[in-house]
Motif scaffolding. Sequence first.
Motif, PDB file in Angstrom:
ATOM      1  N   ARG A 110      -2.190 -13.868  -0.597  1.00  0.00           N
ATOM      2  CA  ARG A 110      -3.506 -13.512  -1.106  1.00  0.00           C
ATOM      3  C   ARG A 110      -4.565 -14.552  -0.727  1.00  0.00           C
ATOM      4  N   GLY A 111      -4.104 -15.756  -0.446  1.00  0.00           N
ATOM      5  CA  GLY A 111      -5.049 -16.815  -0.132  1.00  0.00           C
ATOM      6  C   GLY A 111      -5.522 -16.821   1.304  1.00  0.00           C
ATOM      7  N   CYS A 112      -4.677 -16.388   2.251  1.00  0.00           N
ATOM      8  CA  CYS A 112      -5.047 -16.522   3.674  1.00  0.00           C
ATOM      9  C   CYS A 112      -4.582 -15.340   4.523  1.00  0.00           C
ATOM     10  N   HIS A 113      -3.973 -14.320   3.892  1.00  0.00           N
ATOM     11  CA  HIS A 113      -3.552 -13.084   4.568  1.00  0.00           C
ATOM     12  C   HIS A 113      -2.415 -13.284   5.570  1.00  0.00           C
ATOM     13  N   THR A 114      -1.730 -14.396   5.508  1.00  0.00           N
ATOM     14  CA  THR A 114      -0.552 -14.592   6.357  1.00  0.00           C
ATOM     15  C   THR A 114       0.562 -13.638   5.921  1.00  0.00           C
ATOM     16  N   PRO A 115       1.172 -12.888   6.862  1.00  0.00           N
ATOM     17  CA  PRO A 115       2.274 -11.986   6.490  1.00  0.00           C
ATOM     18  C   PRO A 115       3.479 -12.776   5.961  1.00  0.00           C
ATOM     19  N   LEU A 116       4.004 -12.348   4.809  1.00  0.00           N
ATOM     20  CA  LEU A 116       5.075 -13.125   4.181  1.00  0.00           C
ATOM     21  C   LEU A 116       6.386 -12.344   4.022  1.00  0.00           C
ATOM     22  N   PHE A 117       6.313 -11.122   3.471  1.00  0.00           N
ATOM     23  CA  PHE A 117       7.534 -10.377   3.186  1.00  0.00           C
ATOM     24  C   PHE A 117       7.359  -8.901   3.518  1.00  0.00           C
ATOM     25  N   ASP A 118       8.448  -8.300   4.021  1.00  0.00           N
ATOM     26  CA  ASP A 118       8.483  -6.861   4.239  1.00  0.00           C
ATOM     27  C   ASP A 118       9.004  -6.202   2.959  1.00  0.00           C
ATOM     28  N   THR A 119       8.447  -5.029   2.621  1.00  0.00           N
ATOM     29  CA  THR A 119       8.934  -4.336   1.421  1.00  0.00           C
ATOM     30  C   THR A 119      10.414  -3.953   1.551  1.00  0.00           C
ATOM     31  N   LEU A 120      10.910  -3.806   2.787  1.00  0.00           N
ATOM     32  CA  LEU A 120      12.324  -3.450   2.975  1.00  0.00           C
ATOM     33  C   LEU A 120      13.246  -4.559   2.483  1.00  0.00           C
ATOM     34  N   ALA A 121      12.734  -5.775   2.367  1.00  0.00           N
ATOM     35  CA  ALA A 121      13.549  -6.905   1.901  1.00  0.00           C
ATOM     36  C   ALA A 121      13.420  -7.122   0.398  1.00  0.00           C
ATOM     37  N   GLN A 122      12.656  -6.241  -0.269  1.00  0.00           N
ATOM     38  CA  GLN A 122      12.450  -6.432  -1.709  1.00  0.00           C
ATOM     39  C   GLN A 122      13.601  -5.824  -2.505  1.00  0.00           C
ATOM     40  N   VAL A 123      14.088  -6.552  -3.487  1.00  0.00           N
ATOM     41  CA  VAL A 123      15.238  -6.130  -4.299  1.00  0.00           C
ATOM     42  C   VAL A 123      14.966  -6.434  -5.774  1.00  0.00           C
ATOM     43  N   ASP A 124      15.906  -6.025  -6.620  1.00  0.00           N
ATOM     44  CA  ASP A 124      15.910  -6.468  -8.013  1.00  0.00           C
ATOM     45  C   ASP A 124      14.663  -6.114  -8.810  1.00  0.00           C
ATOM     46  N   CYS A 147      11.709 -15.579  -4.921  1.00  0.00           N
ATOM     47  CA  CYS A 147      11.098 -14.985  -6.105  1.00  0.00           C
ATOM     48  C   CYS A 147       9.641 -15.428  -6.172  1.00  0.00           C
ATOM     49  N   VAL A 148       8.750 -14.452  -6.072  1.00  0.00           N
ATOM     50  CA  VAL A 148       7.348 -14.730  -5.805  1.00  0.00           C
ATOM     51  C   VAL A 148       6.483 -14.139  -6.914  1.00  0.00           C
ATOM     52  N   ASN A 149       5.398 -14.785  -7.216  1.00  0.00           N
ATOM     53  CA  ASN A 149       4.454 -14.244  -8.192  1.00  0.00           C
ATOM     54  C   ASN A 149       3.638 -13.115  -7.555  1.00  0.00           C
ATOM     55  N   SER A 150       3.484 -12.014  -8.298  1.00  0.00           N
ATOM     56  CA  SER A 150       2.703 -10.882  -7.785  1.00  0.00           C
ATOM     57  C   SER A 150       1.281 -11.293  -7.419  1.00  0.00           C
ATOM     58  N   VAL A 151       0.691 -12.147  -8.222  1.00  0.00           N
ATOM     59  CA  VAL A 151      -0.717 -12.489  -7.979  1.00  0.00           C
ATOM     60  C   VAL A 151      -0.919 -13.258  -6.677  1.00  0.00           C
ATOM     61  N   ALA A 152       0.159 -13.806  -6.120  1.00  0.00           N
ATOM     62  CA  ALA A 152       0.035 -14.536  -4.860  1.00  0.00           C
ATOM     63  C   ALA A 152       0.111 -13.598  -3.649  1.00  0.00           C
ATOM     64  N   LEU A 153       0.398 -12.311  -3.910  1.00  0.00           N
ATOM     65  CA  LEU A 153       0.648 -11.363  -2.825  1.00  0.00           C
ATOM     66  C   LEU A 153      -0.409 -10.270  -2.773  1.00  0.00           C
ATOM     67  N   GLU A 154      -0.684  -9.809  -1.551  1.00  0.00           N
ATOM     68  CA  GLU A 154      -1.455  -8.584  -1.391  1.00  0.00           C
ATOM     69  C   GLU A 154      -0.607  -7.610  -0.564  1.00  0.00           C
ATOM     70  N   PHE A 155      -0.550  -6.362  -1.052  1.00  0.00           N
ATOM     71  CA  PHE A 155       0.260  -5.341  -0.402  1.00  0.00           C
ATOM     72  C   PHE A 155      -0.554  -4.644   0.691  1.00  0.00           C
ATOM     73  N   VAL A 156       0.081  -4.443   1.849  1.00  0.00           N
ATOM     74  CA  VAL A 156      -0.550  -3.707   2.936  1.00  0.00           C
ATOM     75  C   VAL A 156       0.419  -2.608   3.358  1.00  0.00           C
ATOM     76  N   ALA A 157      -0.024  -1.348   3.279  1.00  0.00           N
ATOM     77  CA  ALA A 157       0.838  -0.236   3.655  1.00  0.00           C
ATOM     78  C   ALA A 157       1.067  -0.242   5.164  1.00  0.00           C
ATOM     79  N   ARG A 158       2.282   0.169   5.558  1.00  0.00           N
ATOM     80  CA  ARG A 158       2.573   0.256   6.983  1.00  0.00           C
ATOM     81  C   ARG A 158       1.806   1.438   7.573  1.00  0.00           C
ATOM     82  N   PRO A 159       1.131   1.226   8.668  1.00  0.00           N
ATOM     83  CA  PRO A 159       0.331   2.308   9.238  1.00  0.00           C
ATOM     84  C   PRO A 159       1.202   3.478   9.680  1.00  0.00           C
ATOM     85  N   GLY A 160       0.715   4.675   9.396  1.00  0.00           N
ATOM     86  CA  GLY A 160       1.327   5.919   9.844  1.00  0.00           C
ATOM     87  C   GLY A 160       2.766   6.028   9.521  1.00  0.00           C
TER      88      GLY A 160
END
Length: 133
Positions: free
Chosen positions: A49-63, A120-133
């Motif tokens: 959320r601070g600099c828009h650097t890509p961090l995690f793919d939703t496919l790797a999200q668990v739990d 394990c990451v805080n939601s507020v530190a992340l911004e979600f971007v949908a995969r195009p198409g």
Amino acid sequence: MKFKYDKPDARWRAELDPQAYRVMREGRTEARFSGQHCQPRAEGMYRCRGCHTPLFDTLAQVDADFGWPCFVEALDAHNLFEETEASYGMLRTELFCKGCGSHLGFIYEDDGPDSPVRFCVNSVALEFVARPG
Ligand SMILES: [Zn+2]
């Protein structure tokens, strides 16, 4: 350490809401299940959320039951760095964005079948971007 997206504190305070500032700039942790990204979701990725650097793919999200967004692997390990931190009588591995130096969360060892670690990451530190198409 010097960061590509270094900003003066006043700018961080202006750009982040108070909760995101407390987490990302002061290393606090949001309340369990309070974040908007706890549930694994539609395809896309999370950026810092601070600099828009890509961090995690939703496919790797668990739990979904953990209470914070939780990932088995990073999108690109070069976009993150970690530091060992001692607090509350235990050693923890703290996770940061390499683009801007913001605190993201913690890395835990895990004995699950899919990965030896959990990011394990805080939601507020992340911004979600949908995969195009
Ligand atoms: Zn960042």
